[in-house]
Design a protein around this motif. Structure first.
Motif, PDB file in Angstrom:
ATOM      1  N   LYS A 173       0.848  -1.186   0.000  1.00 20.46           N
ATOM      2  CA  LYS A 173       0.000   0.000   0.000  1.00 20.46           C
ATOM      3  C   LYS A 173       0.883   1.235   0.000  1.00 20.46           C
ATOM      4  O   LYS A 173       2.000   1.216   0.522  1.00 20.46           O
ATOM      5  N   PRO A 174       0.366   2.341  -0.531  1.00 22.17           N
ATOM      6  CA  PRO A 174       1.135   3.586  -0.517  1.00 22.17           C
ATOM      7  C   PRO A 174       1.581   3.996   0.888  1.00 22.17           C
ATOM      8  O   PRO A 174       2.683   4.498   1.061  1.00 22.17           O
ATOM      9  N   ALA A 175       0.748   3.743   1.893  1.00 23.01           N
ATOM     10  CA  ALA A 175       1.107   4.120   3.267  1.00 23.01           C
ATOM     11  C   ALA A 175       2.351   3.357   3.726  1.00 23.01           C
ATOM     12  O   ALA A 175       3.235   3.921   4.375  1.00 23.01           O
ATOM     13  N   THR A 176       2.426   2.080   3.372  1.00 17.87           N
ATOM     14  CA  THR A 176       3.585   1.261   3.737  1.00 17.87           C
ATOM     15  C   THR A 176       4.822   1.769   3.013  1.00 17.87           C
ATOM     16  O   THR A 176       5.896   1.905   3.611  1.00 17.87           O
ATOM     17  N   ALA A 177       4.669   2.046   1.721  1.00 19.16           N
ATOM     18  CA  ALA A 177       5.804   2.541   0.930  1.00 19.16           C
ATOM     19  C   ALA A 177       6.286   3.891   1.475  1.00 19.16           C
ATOM     20  O   ALA A 177       7.489   4.122   1.599  1.00 19.16           O
ATOM     21  N   ALA A 178       5.349   4.777   1.827  1.00 19.57           N
ATOM     22  CA  ALA A 178       5.718   6.094   2.361  1.00 19.57           C
ATOM     23  C   ALA A 178       6.487   5.927   3.671  1.00 19.57           C
ATOM     24  O   ALA A 178       7.488   6.609   3.906  1.00 19.57           O
ATOM     25  N   LYS A 179       6.033   5.003   4.506  1.00 15.69           N
ATOM     26  CA  LYS A 179       6.714   4.747   5.784  1.00 15.69           C
ATOM     27  C   LYS A 179       8.142   4.268   5.525  1.00 15.69           C
ATOM     28  O   LYS A 179       9.082   4.737   6.158  1.00 15.69           O
ATOM     29  N   LYS A 180       8.305   3.346   4.582  1.00 20.37           N
ATOM     30  CA  LYS A 180       9.637   2.827   4.255  1.00 20.37           C
ATOM     31  C   LYS A 180      10.533   3.919   3.664  1.00 20.37           C
ATOM     32  O   LYS A 180      11.741   3.897   3.847  1.00 20.37           O
ATOM     33  N   LEU A 181       9.932   4.877   2.964  1.00 17.97           N
ATOM     34  CA  LEU A 181      10.688   5.979   2.364  1.00 17.97           C
ATOM     35  C   LEU A 181      10.916   7.122   3.359  1.00 17.97           C
ATOM     36  O   LEU A 181      11.671   8.043   3.084  1.00 17.97           O
ATOM     37  N   GLY A 182      10.214   7.072   4.505  1.00 19.89           N
ATOM     38  CA  GLY A 182      10.369   8.109   5.522  1.00 19.89           C
ATOM     39  C   GLY A 182       9.714   9.424   5.146  1.00 19.89           C
ATOM     40  O   GLY A 182      10.205  10.498   5.499  1.00 19.89           O
ATOM     41  N   VAL A 183       8.590   9.340   4.423  1.00 18.41           N
ATOM     42  CA  VAL A 183       7.882  10.562   4.017  1.00 18.41           C
ATOM     43  C   VAL A 183       6.439  10.521   4.502  1.00 18.41           C
ATOM     44  O   VAL A 183       5.887   9.461   4.793  1.00 18.41           O
ATOM     45  N   TYR A 184       5.831  11.697   4.557  1.00 15.04           N
ATOM     46  CA  TYR A 184       4.453  11.880   5.012  1.00 15.04           C
ATOM     47  C   TYR A 184       3.524  11.643   3.836  1.00 15.04           C
ATOM     48  O   TYR A 184       3.543  12.398   2.862  1.00 15.04           O
ATOM     49  N   LEU A 185       2.730  10.575   3.908  1.00 19.59           N
ATOM     50  CA  LEU A 185       1.885  10.165   2.782  1.00 19.59           C
ATOM     51  C   LEU A 185       1.017  11.281   2.195  1.00 19.59           C
ATOM     52  O   LEU A 185       1.008  11.462   0.983  1.00 19.59           O
ATOM     53  N   PRO A 186       0.288  12.074   3.015  1.00 15.81           N
ATOM     54  CA  PRO A 186      -0.560  13.113   2.416  1.00 15.81           C
ATOM     55  C   PRO A 186       0.211  14.163   1.602  1.00 15.81           C
ATOM     56  O   PRO A 186      -0.386  14.879   0.806  1.00 15.81           O
ATOM     57  N   ALA A 187       1.520  14.243   1.791  1.00 17.29           N
ATOM     58  CA  ALA A 187       2.314  15.221   1.036  1.00 17.29           C
ATOM     59  C   ALA A 187       2.864  14.645  -0.270  1.00 17.29           C
ATOM     60  O   ALA A 187       3.439  15.376  -1.074  1.00 17.29           O
ATOM     61  N   THR A 188       2.658  13.355  -0.494  1.00 19.32           N
ATOM     62  CA  THR A 188       3.158  12.732  -1.723  1.00 19.32           C
ATOM     63  C   THR A 188       2.203  13.030  -2.877  1.00 19.32           C
ATOM     64  O   THR A 188       1.042  13.378  -2.653  1.00 19.32           O
ATOM     65  N   PRO A 189       2.674  12.880  -4.128  1.00 21.43           N
ATOM     66  CA  PRO A 189       1.792  13.131  -5.277  1.00 21.43           C
ATOM     67  C   PRO A 189       0.591  12.180  -5.282  1.00 21.43           C
ATOM     68  O   PRO A 189       0.692  11.048  -4.796  1.00 21.43           O
ATOM     69  N   ALA A 190      -0.512  12.641  -5.835  1.00 19.36           N
ATOM     70  CA  ALA A 190      -1.737  11.840  -5.910  1.00 19.36           C
ATOM     71  C   ALA A 190      -1.473  10.502  -6.586  1.00 19.36           C
ATOM     72  O   ALA A 190      -1.999   9.469  -6.163  1.00 19.36           O
ATOM     73  N   SER A 191      -0.660  10.495  -7.627  1.00 16.59           N
ATOM     74  CA  SER A 191      -0.379   9.247  -8.344  1.00 16.59           C
ATOM     75  C   SER A 191       0.269   8.209  -7.419  1.00 16.59           C
ATOM     76  O   SER A 191       0.033   7.014  -7.548  1.00 16.59           O
ATOM     77  N   PHE A 192       1.071   8.667  -6.475  1.00 15.35           N
ATOM     78  CA  PHE A 192       1.699   7.768  -5.506  1.00 15.35           C
ATOM     79  C   PHE A 192       0.663   7.277  -4.496  1.00 15.35           C
ATOM     80  O   PHE A 192       0.592   6.098  -4.183  1.00 15.35           O
ATOM     81  N   GLN A 193      -0.176   8.202  -4.003  1.00 20.85           N
ATOM     82  CA  GLN A 193      -1.175   7.871  -2.982  1.00 20.85           C
ATOM     83  C   GLN A 193      -2.260   6.927  -3.485  1.00 20.85           C
ATOM     84  O   GLN A 193      -2.809   6.148  -2.724  1.00 20.85           O
ATOM     85  N   GLU A 194      -2.567   7.017  -4.768  1.00 18.80           N
ATOM     86  CA  GLU A 194      -3.701   6.263  -5.307  1.00 18.80           C
ATOM     87  C   GLU A 194      -3.319   4.906  -5.890  1.00 18.80           C
ATOM     88  O   GLU A 194      -4.182   4.106  -6.202  1.00 18.80           O
ATOM     89  N   GLY A 195      -2.023   4.648  -6.042  1.00 26.26           N
ATOM     90  CA  GLY A 195      -1.608   3.393  -6.663  1.00 26.26           C
ATOM     91  C   GLY A 195      -1.130   2.384  -5.648  1.00 26.26           C
ATOM     92  O   GLY A 195      -1.365   2.506  -4.459  1.00 26.26           O
ATOM     93  N   VAL A 196      -0.482   1.353  -6.171  1.00 22.72           N
ATOM     94  CA  VAL A 196       0.222   0.404  -5.322  1.00 22.72           C
ATOM     95  C   VAL A 196       1.682   0.470  -5.744  1.00 22.72           C
ATOM     96  O   VAL A 196       1.998   0.908  -6.846  1.00 22.72           O
ATOM     97  N   VAL A 197       2.555   0.077  -4.859  1.00 26.57           N
ATOM     98  CA  VAL A 197       3.982   0.164  -5.134  1.00 26.57           C
ATOM     99  C   VAL A 197       4.567  -1.240  -5.072  1.00 26.57           C
ATOM    100  O   VAL A 197       4.343  -1.963  -4.094  1.00 26.57           O
TER     101      VAL A 197
END
Length: 133
Positions: free
Chosen positions: A11-35
């Motif tokens: 899930k994007p939330a898991t990927a954001a956590k692994k990348l050390g970034v705040y999910l709501p601040a990532t681009p919509a394309s990142f938030q809406e997809g799977v990684v």
């Protein structure tokens, strides 16, 4: 099995956590997809501009804010910090040195000291130290 591993998705939330970034601040394309694992590895190896910018200026997720301030996540909450903060906001807190931050830093330093003490004690016991069981 190797091909299955490269197609594992998260899930994007898991990927954001692994990348050390705040999910709501990532681009919509990142938030809406799977990684996929391969995509995550690529983001880590060659971060795009948006990822470099987020890591530099934030907003940062609470674990990153806590680390940058030298306190625990619980310490942030006790200090009233419940939202993601930008690098600028973190630097401002470091300059202001509010009482809660100083207290939480001291607490965190004590926790680290105790962790080291217990680790050394465990090591002594494992090496057949002075104590007999």
């Amino acid at each position: 099995m190797k091909s299955q591993q490269s197609t594992q998705t998260m899930k994007p939330a898991t990927a954001a956590k692994k990348l050390g970034v705040y999910l709501p601040a990532t681009p919509a394309s990142f938030q809406e997809g799977v990684v996929t694992r391969a995509e995550l590895n690529e983001l880590q190896a060659n971060p795009p501009e948006w990822l470099r910018e987020l890591r530099n200026t934030g907003p940062h997720p609470r674990p990153v804010v806590a680390a940058k301030l030298g306190v625990s996540i619980a310490g942030l909450a006790r200090g009233g910090v419940t939202e993601a903060l930008t690098t600028e906001q973190i630097e401002a807190l470091k300059q202001e040195r509010p009482e809660w931050l100083e207290k939480e830093r001291a607490t965190q330093a004590e926790v680290r000291k105790e962790t080291v003490r217990l680790k050394n004690l465990k090591k002594e016991k494992a090496e057949g130290g002075p104590e007999h069981g």
